[in-house]
Design an enzyme around this catalytic site. Structure first.
Site, PDB file in Angstrom:
ATOM      1  N   VAL A 201      27.293  -8.856 -13.819  1.00 12.35           N
ATOM      2  CA  VAL A 201      26.505  -7.381 -14.624  1.00 12.35           C
ATOM      3  C   VAL A 201      25.304  -8.132 -14.826  1.00 12.35           C
ATOM      4  O   VAL A 201      25.433  -8.929 -15.159  1.00 12.35           O
ATOM      5  CB  VAL A 201      27.577  -6.845 -14.577  1.00 12.35           C
ATOM      6  CG1 VAL A 201      26.489  -5.496 -16.407  1.00 12.35           C
ATOM      7  CG2 VAL A 201      28.584  -6.131 -15.009  1.00 12.35           C
ATOM      8  N   LYS A 202      24.327  -7.535 -14.799  1.00 17.19           N
ATOM      9  CA  LYS A 202      22.790  -7.924 -15.608  1.00 17.19           C
ATOM     10  C   LYS A 202      22.795  -7.181 -16.533  1.00 17.19           C
ATOM     11  O   LYS A 202      22.578  -6.157 -16.269  1.00 17.19           O
ATOM     12  CB  LYS A 202      22.319  -8.216 -14.450  1.00 17.19           C
ATOM     13  CG  LYS A 202      20.914  -8.693 -14.547  1.00 17.19           C
ATOM     14  CD  LYS A 202      19.657  -9.075 -13.334  1.00 17.19           C
ATOM     15  CE  LYS A 202      19.296  -8.112 -13.366  1.00 17.19           C
ATOM     16  NZ  LYS A 202      18.086  -8.445 -12.374  1.00 17.19           N
ATOM     17  N   THR A 203      22.825  -7.881 -17.428  1.00 17.15           N
ATOM     18  CA  THR A 203      21.765  -7.165 -18.148  1.00 17.15           C
ATOM     19  C   THR A 203      20.884  -7.825 -19.005  1.00 17.15           C
ATOM     20  O   THR A 203      20.729  -9.384 -18.594  1.00 17.15           O
ATOM     21  CB  THR A 203      23.114  -6.880 -19.741  1.00 17.15           C
ATOM     22  OG1 THR A 203      22.969  -6.229 -20.404  1.00 17.15           O
ATOM     23  CG2 THR A 203      23.929  -7.524 -20.043  1.00 17.15           C
ATOM     24  N   ASP A 250      19.360 -14.005 -14.279  1.00 16.73           N
ATOM     25  CA  ASP A 250      18.240 -14.362 -13.660  1.00 16.73           C
ATOM     26  C   ASP A 250      17.085 -13.733 -13.181  1.00 16.73           C
ATOM     27  O   ASP A 250      16.715 -12.767 -14.437  1.00 16.73           O
ATOM     28  CB  ASP A 250      18.771 -12.247 -12.944  1.00 16.73           C
ATOM     29  CG  ASP A 250      18.040 -11.692 -11.265  1.00 16.73           C
ATOM     30  OD1 ASP A 250      17.742 -12.783 -10.815  1.00 16.73           O
ATOM     31  OD2 ASP A 250      18.678 -11.083 -11.219  1.00 16.73           O
TER      32      ASP A 250
END
Ligand code: 5RP
Length: 298
Positions: A201-203, A250
């Site tokens: 998951v990207k946050t 990222d």
């Protein structure tokens, strides 16, 4: 014909059940081999961390600053990244197939910056993802926004397709304009996407309580770099995120909009993979930038 003259019986059957080796990524040891192999092209198996270079912004923003010419700005940086986050258009037109990097393929799209970004749909078929040898697929999820359910459906559809093909899905938590960017919101959004099958998951990083976000999410969390800030500040955020449980970054704008993108990417790598403090990484950035300027002046 096969040589049948010297067929030797095996004799080394001592010891317990052979171990396949531990898998370094949280919550993903039970995934199928192909899934783990692909994840190992995104995260460095040596430390379970990743520095992903994000340059998929054109899919809704067009040629934003730093991405006018991907061949000039991004291609020279590719060797320094663990993985690349991009669209299939950028991949096919510009990225050398010889790069050997894991590709996290942007798989959602639709609206531009001129419209409502949450009105996305899936924009890549699983067949094309396989054809492109994608290491993972990325989809935006708008928890709490008007099109929440639609984006969640995009995620679950992609997870079903990805599981069938052995391709992990990255859920990108997109924060709607009205949402508060705090740990409470990100705990909710990241946990929901992991429960629904995202492999990572990207946050965004938050100053207060980020470790509660990473701790409550059963799969790895990586952070987006976010809008361009001073290099020292971007490195501080990356360093704190790693210390507080993130499995990588990222990063897009804070690399390709930096005055010295290659130096910045090297400094980010030093934070993520070598555990350099933000200050030491900033010193490295300055040193590499200086050397580069000297080279150009010659
Ligand atoms: C765009 C994205 C970007 O890949 C992501 O936000 C990372 O880029 P940046 O560091 O510039 O925020 O998902 O939708």
């Amino acid at each position: 014909m096969a040589d049948l003259d010297d067929l030797r019986e095996g004799t080394d059957f001592t010891g317990a059940v052979a171990r396949a080796g531990d898998f370094p990524l949280k919550g993903l040891a039970g995934q199928d081999w192909g899934m783990r192999a692909r994840l190992s092209r995104v995260f460095d198996p040596a430390d379970g961390k990743t520095v992903m270079l994000a340059f998929d912004h054109g899919y809704f923003q067009g040629p934003t600053s730093g991405l006018e010419r991907l061949d000039r700005s991004i291609v020279p940086l590719v060797p320094q990244a663990d993985a690349l986050m991009c669209t299939r258009g950028a991949l096919r037109t510009t990225i050398p197939a010889t790069s050997g990097k894991g590709v996290v393929l942007r798989a959602s799209g639709g609206p531009s910056v001129l419209g409502d970004l949450s009105q996305e749909d899936l924009a890549v078929s699983i067949d094309d993802a396989v054809r492109l040898d994608a290491a993972a697929l990325a989809v935006q999820v708008f928890v709490g926004a008007e099109n929440e359910s639609r984006s969640v459906k995009n995620l679950t559809t992609l997870v079903d397709q990805g599981q069938a093909a052995g391709i992990p899905v990255l859920a990108v938590t997109a924060v709607g304009r009205d949402m508060v960017r705090d740990a409470r919101y990100f705990r909710l959004a990241t946990r929901i996407t992991a429960e629904l099958g995202a492999a990572f998951v990207k946050t965004y990083y938050v100053e207060e309580g980020f470790e509660t976000v990473t701790s409550a999410c059963p799969v790895p969390i990586i952070i987006a770099g976010g809008k361009k800030v001073e290099e020292r500040e971007a490195l501080r955020v990356a360093s704190r995120a790693i210390q507080e449980g993130a499995a990588g970054v990222d990063m897009g704008r804070n690399v390709f909009q930096s005055e010295h993108p290659a130096a910045m990417l090297a400094a980010v790598r030093a934070v993520v993979h070598d555990g350099l403090t933000a200050e030491d990484a900033f010193d490295l950035y300055q040193q590499l930038s200086f050397e580069r300027s000297e080279q150009l002046a010659r």
